[in-house]
Design an enzyme around this catalytic site. Structure first.
Site, PDB file in Angstrom:
ATOM      1  N   ASP A 175       0.821  -1.223   0.000  1.00 22.03           N
ATOM      2  CA  ASP A 175       0.000   0.000   0.000  1.00 22.03           C
ATOM      3  C   ASP A 175       0.848   1.262   0.000  1.00 22.03           C
ATOM      4  O   ASP A 175       0.679   2.137  -0.859  1.00 22.03           O
ATOM      5  CB  ASP A 175      -0.923   0.012   1.234  1.00 22.03           C
ATOM      6  CG  ASP A 175      -2.069  -0.979   1.110  1.00 22.03           C
ATOM      7  OD1 ASP A 175      -2.276  -1.511   0.007  1.00 22.03           O
ATOM      8  OD2 ASP A 175      -2.735  -1.226   2.127  1.00 22.03           O
ATOM      9  N   ARG A 201       0.598   3.813  17.729  1.00 22.54           N
ATOM     10  CA  ARG A 201       0.213   4.840  16.759  1.00 22.54           C
ATOM     11  C   ARG A 201       0.511   6.272  17.213  1.00 22.54           C
ATOM     12  O   ARG A 201       0.954   7.092  16.407  1.00 22.54           O
ATOM     13  CB  ARG A 201      -1.264   4.695  16.382  1.00 22.54           C
ATOM     14  CG  ARG A 201      -1.610   3.411  15.626  1.00 22.54           C
ATOM     15  CD  ARG A 201      -0.582   3.057  14.598  1.00 22.54           C
ATOM     16  NE  ARG A 201      -0.999   1.977  13.700  1.00 22.54           N
ATOM     17  CZ  ARG A 201      -0.179   1.095  13.182  1.00 22.54           C
ATOM     18  NH1 ARG A 201       1.116   1.126  13.495  1.00 22.54           N
ATOM     19  NH2 ARG A 201      -0.624   0.173  12.364  1.00 22.54           N
ATOM     20  N   ASP A 220      -6.871   2.730  12.676  1.00 24.76           N
ATOM     21  CA  ASP A 220      -5.596   3.440  12.570  1.00 24.76           C
ATOM     22  C   ASP A 220      -5.730   4.815  11.938  1.00 24.76           C
ATOM     23  O   ASP A 220      -4.989   5.739  12.285  1.00 24.76           O
ATOM     24  CB  ASP A 220      -4.585   2.603  11.787  1.00 24.76           C
ATOM     25  CG  ASP A 220      -3.990   1.487  12.631  1.00 24.76           C
ATOM     26  OD1 ASP A 220      -4.079   1.575  13.867  1.00 24.76           O
ATOM     27  OD2 ASP A 220      -3.443   0.535  12.059  1.00 24.76           O
ATOM     28  N   SER A 242      -3.454  -9.889   6.991  1.00 24.42           N
ATOM     29  CA  SER A 242      -3.045  -8.505   7.239  1.00 24.42           C
ATOM     30  C   SER A 242      -2.465  -8.465   8.640  1.00 24.42           C
ATOM     31  O   SER A 242      -3.145  -8.800   9.619  1.00 24.42           O
ATOM     32  CB  SER A 242      -4.257  -7.574   7.128  1.00 24.42           C
ATOM     33  OG  SER A 242      -3.902  -6.260   7.514  1.00 24.42           O
TER      34      SER A 242
END
Length: 405
Positions: A14, A94, A123, A177
């Site tokens: 990505d 994060r 996210d 994932s």
């Protein structure tokens, strides 16, 4: 000169495809930033890949110790667990990443920050709330929500890269994932998308083995804490990041910390995933084992409520808020005397207590023992029970009166 954009870069398909996409659609100079929170071998070859994809430069920022000391430790001290199972591995990383993205954006004079989080996940919220709190003037580009982003599959992304002369070691075959850092690894996709399906642990697990495949003999471990911070394993003093690494190895070997959960995402949908958090599971259990000795009843009860609130705050990406600071301040105040030694045995997915000691223990054998001591008179309980149960008795008397009995 072209405007600059800082891209949160993982090196995956990505974010690799996003580099030429940003240049083509926004005419930006792309500065890639990979924040290392303990991803390990995933960082190999990133600089060559980023440059080949058209990035002007790549920063690889090692925040492993910062992540452990400033983000993991507060969650351990809070015993922050989301929906009774999730130990916040992705959530707590994060804000650390968002903060460093902003710092690099300031350093480079960038006008925007871009991320590759999807429009369905948590996210995007965590990254963007962090950026908004620290740099409200910076533009945020969420590629997957952008009208100019037209790719909807791995095959389309690979073809897009090929058309732009980028030949990368990715194929279109399906895979889980995953998100990995020092604390954990998460797995989503494939059979996990059906809650009726059992996880294919043979194919899925990275850090651990299943309890069935763990050794038939348990392993004894001793840990120490000072003011709620882990300081040693089996007598060897270590920094927090190394303690987590060591516990990951120990816990993984014994099948500790494998969680299969259907959780409620912030955006409203349910999602199913498997988390491996071997070291974190041990660390949470050991810390709580020590707190049981040290915290008084009222503080323990309120801290439990604050821990749940802290988990919610972290999960929802609200790290850089006055509420997180206030709740963390309360939690830190409870850790002043959380010092001592914890012993336990690891055995086939279980962390089994083997003894806890602390110079600040509130456990008093003279009071707790069945043998009558000087500090507790059994007769005192009668008056206490009469007063403690007075409201119950008064209500019962009233109900008898009302019912004519």
């Amino acid at each position: 000169m072209k405007e600059k954009v800082v891209l949160a870069y993982s090196g995956g398909l990505d974010t690799t495809a996003i580099i030429p996409w940003l240049k083509e659609n926004y005419d930006y100079e792309v500065i890639c930033v990979c924040v290392d929170c303990g991803q390990g071998a995933e960082l190999d070859g990133l600089e060559e890949r980023a440059k080949a994809s058209g990035a002007e430069k790549l920063y690889i920022e090692d925040l492993t110790d910062v992540f452990a000391d400033e983000y993991v430790v507060p969650c351990v001290q809070a015993h922050a667990v989301y929906e009774n199972k999730y130990l916040l591995g992705t959530s707590m990383a994060r804000p650390a990443i968002a903060k460093r993205l902003v710092e690099i954006a300031r350093k480079e004079g960038a006008t925007a920050i871009c991320h590759g989080a999807t429009g369905k996940g948590n996210d995007q919220i965590r990254f963007e709330l962090g950026i908004k709190a620290l740099a409200p003037d910076l533009k945020i580009i969420a590629a997957w929500r952008d009208d100019k982003w037209t790719m909807n599959s791995r095959e389309e992304e690979i073809e897009y890269c090929r058309q732009h002369g980028i030949h990368l070691p990715f194929d279109a075959s399906s895979s889980y994932s995953r998100d990995r850092n020092l604390w954990h690894i998460s797995h989503e996709g494939l059979e996990l998308e059906d809650p009726a399906s059992e996880p294919n642990y043979e194919h899925l697990l990275v850090l651990s083995v299943t309890p069935e495949k763990a050794p038939d003999e348990g392993e004894c471990v001793t840990m120490t804490f000072e003011k709620g911070v882990p300081t040693s394993i089996n007598g060897e003093k270590m920094k927090v990041s190394d303690i987590i690494r060591k516990l990951n190895a120990l816990g993984g070997r014994h099948g500790i910390g494998i969680v299969d959960i259907v959780e409620n995402r912030v955006v409203g949908m349910k999602s199913r995933g498997v988390y491996e958090t071997p070291g974190g599971t041990i660390l949470y259990e050991a810390h709580q084992q020590l707190e049981e000795l040290i915290l008084d009843r009222d503080t323990y009860r309120v801290k439990e409520e604050m821990g749940n609130l802290f988990a919610q705050i972290v999960y929802e990406g609200k790290w850089f808020t006055p509420l997180r600071e206030a709740v963390q301040a309360f939690i830190e105040s409870t850790q002043q005397y959380v010092t001592g030694e914890v012993k336990f045995k690891l055995y086939k997915g279980n962390v089994i207590k083997a003894g806890t000691t602390s110079p600040y223990s509130l456990y008093n054998e003279s009071i707790a023992s069945f043998t009558t001591g000087d500090l507790y008179d059994h007769h005192d309980a009668e008056g206490f029970i009469n007063l403690f149960g007075l409201s119950c008795k008064v209500r019962a008397m009233k109900m008898q009166e009302v019912n004519g009995k």
